[in-house]
Design a protein around this motif. Structure first.
Motif, PDB file in Angstrom:
ATOM      1  N   LYS A  80      11.793-104.059  68.648  1.00 47.65           N
ATOM      2  CA  LYS A  80      12.647-104.642  69.678  1.00 47.65           C
ATOM      3  C   LYS A  80      11.938-105.791  70.377  1.00 47.65           C
ATOM      4  N   GLN A  81      12.572-106.925  70.436  1.00 48.80           N
ATOM      5  CA  GLN A  81      11.988-108.066  71.124  1.00 48.80           C
ATOM      6  C   GLN A  81      12.166-107.972  72.630  1.00 48.80           C
ATOM      7  N   GLN A  82      13.235-107.303  73.056  1.00 46.02           N
ATOM      8  CA  GLN A  82      13.493-107.198  74.487  1.00 46.02           C
ATOM      9  C   GLN A  82      12.494-106.261  75.133  1.00 46.02           C
ATOM     10  N   ASN A  83      11.948-106.693  76.256  1.00 47.45           N
ATOM     11  CA  ASN A  83      10.983-105.872  76.976  1.00 47.45           C
ATOM     12  C   ASN A  83      11.678-104.695  77.657  1.00 47.45           C
TER      13      ASN A  83
END
Lengths: 117, 113
Positions: A55-58
């Motif tokens: 996942k790129q989203q933090n």
């Protein structure tokens, strides 16, 4: 083998302020999770937040958020509006996925965070 | 629901003795892992068991052994205790073998004199 490094043995912050704890890791794996655990004086290890590597989203959990930089193998924890109850040892941890090795957690050395009134 | 329980809370042993630590996972959890946490350090993985089978072993000598029972509780055994075995021993349970979330018990503090 994986390694996790926390370069800040101790940190302090004033109540209501923001603090960032650093963590770097080394791995050749592509599928893994990263975690921040909190261990107060009671010794109970409590999961604070997790991040899936794909996942790129933090990830964000209320006052806790992470800055996950996969290429740099960096995984920092930001605590906003610090509270006295946040005083604890914080551990960064790595878990490799997808094999039969037991999905073990590899922990860093920890950062002792003290929140001052 | 009860969390992970461990017994005893504290114990003191002499070098060369044997010790057994016990862990009961959260109801319904089938996987148990053991970690050793030396004072001032992060926990180190010792064993993981799932459905009574060993699924992983950390870099610990053969003096360390463990087993899991049909009710999914677990024992960690350490033979021929050394001073360096003094540590907090943590047990963690998880629902299945490869689920990510582990729930930790309060630990057993072992002191070897």
């Amino acid at each position: 083998a994986q390694t996790v490094t926390q370069s800040q043995p101790e940190m302090s912050v004033q109540e209501a302020e923001t603090v960032t704890l650093s963590c770097t890791y080394d791995t050749s794996e592509s599928n893994y999770y990263l975690f921040w655990y909190k261990q107060p004086p009671s010794r109970q290890m409590i999961l604070v937040i997790r991040q899936e590597a794909y996942k790129q989203q933090n990830a964000t959990e209320n006052r806790f958020s992470v800055n996950f930089q996969k290429a740099a193998k960096s995984f920092s924890l930001k605590i906003s509006d610090s509270q006295l109850g946040d005083t604890a040892m914080y551990f960064c941890a790595f878990m490799k996925l997808g094999d039969t090795s037991g999905s073990r957690l590899t922990f860093g050395e920890g950062t002792q965070l003290t929140v001052n009134p | 629901d009860a969390g992970v329980t461990q017994s005893p809370t504290h114990l003191i042993k002499t070098r060369g003795q044997h010790v057994t630590l016990r862990c009961s996972p959260i109801s319904g959890h089938k996987s148990v892992s053991w970690y050793q946490q030396v004072l001032g350090q992060g926990p180190q993985f010792i064993f993981q068991y799932y459905e009574k089978e060993e699924r992983g072993r950390g870099n610990f000598p053969d003096r360390f052994s463990a087993r899991q029972f049909p009710n999914y509780s677990s024992e960690l055994n350490v033979n021929a205790l050394l001073l360096g075995d003094s540590a907090l021993y943590l047990c963690a349970s998880r629902l299945r073998d490869r689920t990510y979330e582990q729930y930790f018990g309060p630990g057993t503090r072992l002191t070897v004199t």
